[in-house]
Design an enzyme around this catalytic site. Sequence first.
Site, PDB file in Angstrom:
ATOM      1  N   THR A  38      50.572  16.715  -0.983  1.00 25.07           N
ATOM      2  CA  THR A  38      49.192  17.148  -1.161  1.00 25.07           C
ATOM      3  C   THR A  38      48.788  17.161  -2.633  1.00 25.07           C
ATOM      4  O   THR A  38      49.637  17.351  -3.515  1.00 25.07           O
ATOM      5  CB  THR A  38      49.040  18.572  -0.576  1.00 25.07           C
ATOM      6  OG1 THR A  38      47.826  19.142  -1.026  1.00 25.07           O
ATOM      7  CG2 THR A  38      50.165  19.495  -1.026  1.00 25.07           C
ATOM      8  N   ASP A  39      47.494  17.030  -2.890  1.00 20.97           N
ATOM      9  CA  ASP A  39      46.997  17.149  -4.270  1.00 20.97           C
ATOM     10  C   ASP A  39      47.129  18.582  -4.786  1.00 20.97           C
ATOM     11  O   ASP A  39      47.027  18.831  -5.989  1.00 20.97           O
ATOM     12  CB  ASP A  39      45.541  16.659  -4.382  1.00 20.97           C
ATOM     13  CG  ASP A  39      44.557  17.401  -3.487  1.00 20.97           C
ATOM     14  OD1 ASP A  39      44.989  18.282  -2.718  1.00 20.97           O
ATOM     15  OD2 ASP A  39      43.351  17.104  -3.566  1.00 20.97           O
ATOM     16  N   GLU A  40      47.362  19.526  -3.861  1.00 20.82           N
ATOM     17  CA  GLU A  40      47.424  20.933  -4.286  1.00 20.82           C
ATOM     18  C   GLU A  40      48.630  21.221  -5.186  1.00 20.82           C
ATOM     19  O   GLU A  40      48.657  22.235  -5.869  1.00 20.82           O
ATOM     20  CB  GLU A  40      47.426  21.859  -3.061  1.00 20.82           C
ATOM     21  CG  GLU A  40      46.166  21.681  -2.235  1.00 20.82           C
ATOM     22  CD  GLU A  40      46.039  22.652  -1.078  1.00 20.82           C
ATOM     23  OE1 GLU A  40      46.475  23.802  -1.215  1.00 20.82           O
ATOM     24  OE2 GLU A  40      45.494  22.247  -0.039  1.00 20.82           O
ATOM     25  N   TYR A  75      52.178  27.789  -0.328  1.00 25.14           N
ATOM     26  CA  TYR A  75      52.146  26.484   0.351  1.00 25.14           C
ATOM     27  C   TYR A  75      52.361  25.353  -0.647  1.00 25.14           C
ATOM     28  O   TYR A  75      53.268  24.525  -0.490  1.00 25.14           O
ATOM     29  CB  TYR A  75      50.807  26.293   1.083  1.00 25.14           C
ATOM     30  CG  TYR A  75      50.515  24.839   1.431  1.00 25.14           C
ATOM     31  CD1 TYR A  75      51.321  24.142   2.339  1.00 25.14           C
ATOM     32  CD2 TYR A  75      49.449  24.150   0.838  1.00 25.14           C
ATOM     33  CE1 TYR A  75      51.075  22.804   2.646  1.00 25.14           C
ATOM     34  CE2 TYR A  75      49.191  22.818   1.141  1.00 25.14           C
ATOM     35  CZ  TYR A  75      50.016  22.147   2.045  1.00 25.14           C
ATOM     36  OH  TYR A  75      49.777  20.824   2.330  1.00 25.14           O
ATOM     37  N   LYS A 135      55.512  22.642  -1.158  1.00 22.90           N
ATOM     38  CA  LYS A 135      55.350  21.180  -1.099  1.00 22.90           C
ATOM     39  C   LYS A 135      55.861  20.547  -2.400  1.00 22.90           C
ATOM     40  O   LYS A 135      56.508  19.500  -2.381  1.00 22.90           O
ATOM     41  CB  LYS A 135      53.887  20.799  -0.864  1.00 22.90           C
ATOM     42  CG  LYS A 135      53.338  21.112   0.511  1.00 22.90           C
ATOM     43  CD  LYS A 135      54.008  20.346   1.642  1.00 22.90           C
ATOM     44  CE  LYS A 135      53.724  18.861   1.622  1.00 22.90           C
ATOM     45  NZ  LYS A 135      54.339  18.176   2.798  1.00 22.90           N
TER      46      LYS A 135
END
Length: 339
Positions: A130-132, A157, A161
Amino acid sequence: MANQKTILVTGGCGFIGSHFVRHWLKRHPDFRVVNLDKLTYSGNPKNLEDVAQNKNYIFIKSSIADNEKVAAVFKKYKPDYLVNFAAETHVDRSVHEGAKPFLDANIYGAYALLEAIKEYGLEKAVFVSTDEVYGSLPLKSKNKFTEKTQYAPRSPYSASKAAGDLLCHAYYSTWKLPVIVTHCSNNYGTHQYPEKLIPFFTLRALKNKSLPLYGKGENIRDWIHVLDHVEGIEHALLKGMAGEVYNMGGDDERPNIAIARAILDILKKPRSLITFVADRPGHDQRYAIGHSKITRELGWMPRRSFDKMLPYTVKWYIDNPRWTKSIRGEITRVNSHIK
Ligand SMILES: NC(=O)c1ccc[n+]([C@@H]2O[C@H](COP(=O)([O-])OP(=O)(O)OC[C@H]3O[C@@H](n4cnc5c(N)ncnc54)[C@H](O)[C@@H]3O)[C@@H](O)[C@H]2O)c1
């Protein structure tokens, strides 16, 4: 079928994974697709009921964090390719219900898959991220995340990741495992578990319930249609270089309040349904991610426009009450108690 190739898809009963499985079976009929999914609250076999009888489709219920089971699957099916979608994915759950399941699935699960690749080998694997992991951009900046942006995850989260991604890079550096990591922005489309913004708001608005926006609804996300993401992963798997990172975005940044308004307009519901509630702790302000590397090197571009695809997406949730009824578990958002 003699010489039939095998792709192992993990988390294939979830939102993006199920679109990927359906796409792959259609586009690559010479492949056997093995879907390994634990069926957590967000894993729904109904997402793939249309392919359940396909002779090239095999479902295995298991956790990617069960290394013995993962090893047995590698030994039995000898996958040529792997795409890992399996994950705990909801930021609000990682904040409010504890991070442990996130560490198990997103870190230990990645480790178990990497160990199996190390032991049994395969042609190529894509770990979907994810870009997060890159953290938060200021609301007013024009910058976008690139593959060179330093990791700065801010929720349990995204931290889990990021840890899974780093394990992939470590296994590439140390053992030259043929792994690729992709990062993508917010996906939307059909079959998304309705704790995520678009189905959450759609289903609430249908019942004339309020649409609770965190803070002032100013947080910006880049939106990409799930099928664009699926095609990007396919490009990375078939054409990408081992050890590389590829970022994907939809070139479609919107503040959350604009999403709420767009859904209400499609449903012809009053904008007075929008309410503002206390912000999520540590709420990232803006995500924006460039895709110039994968466009230049692998020839992928997002093709579907948000304005065109949002009405189809909203309509799908209206037209599929059987699917909505099949949803298991509690919808968890900070404000999900709001009626
Ligand atoms: N949804 C997005 O906007 C988005 C954006 C970028 C990246 N991603 C990444 O894409 C992947 C898929 O996301 P999604 O939105 O489809 O998630 P989802 O929550 O809809 O699906 C996750 C799937 O993984 C399965 N799963 C969870 N833990 C497992 C385990 N230990 N072993 C086996 N299966 C397990 C679940 O049963 C479910 O089928 C995730 O890795 C996520 O981080 C999602």
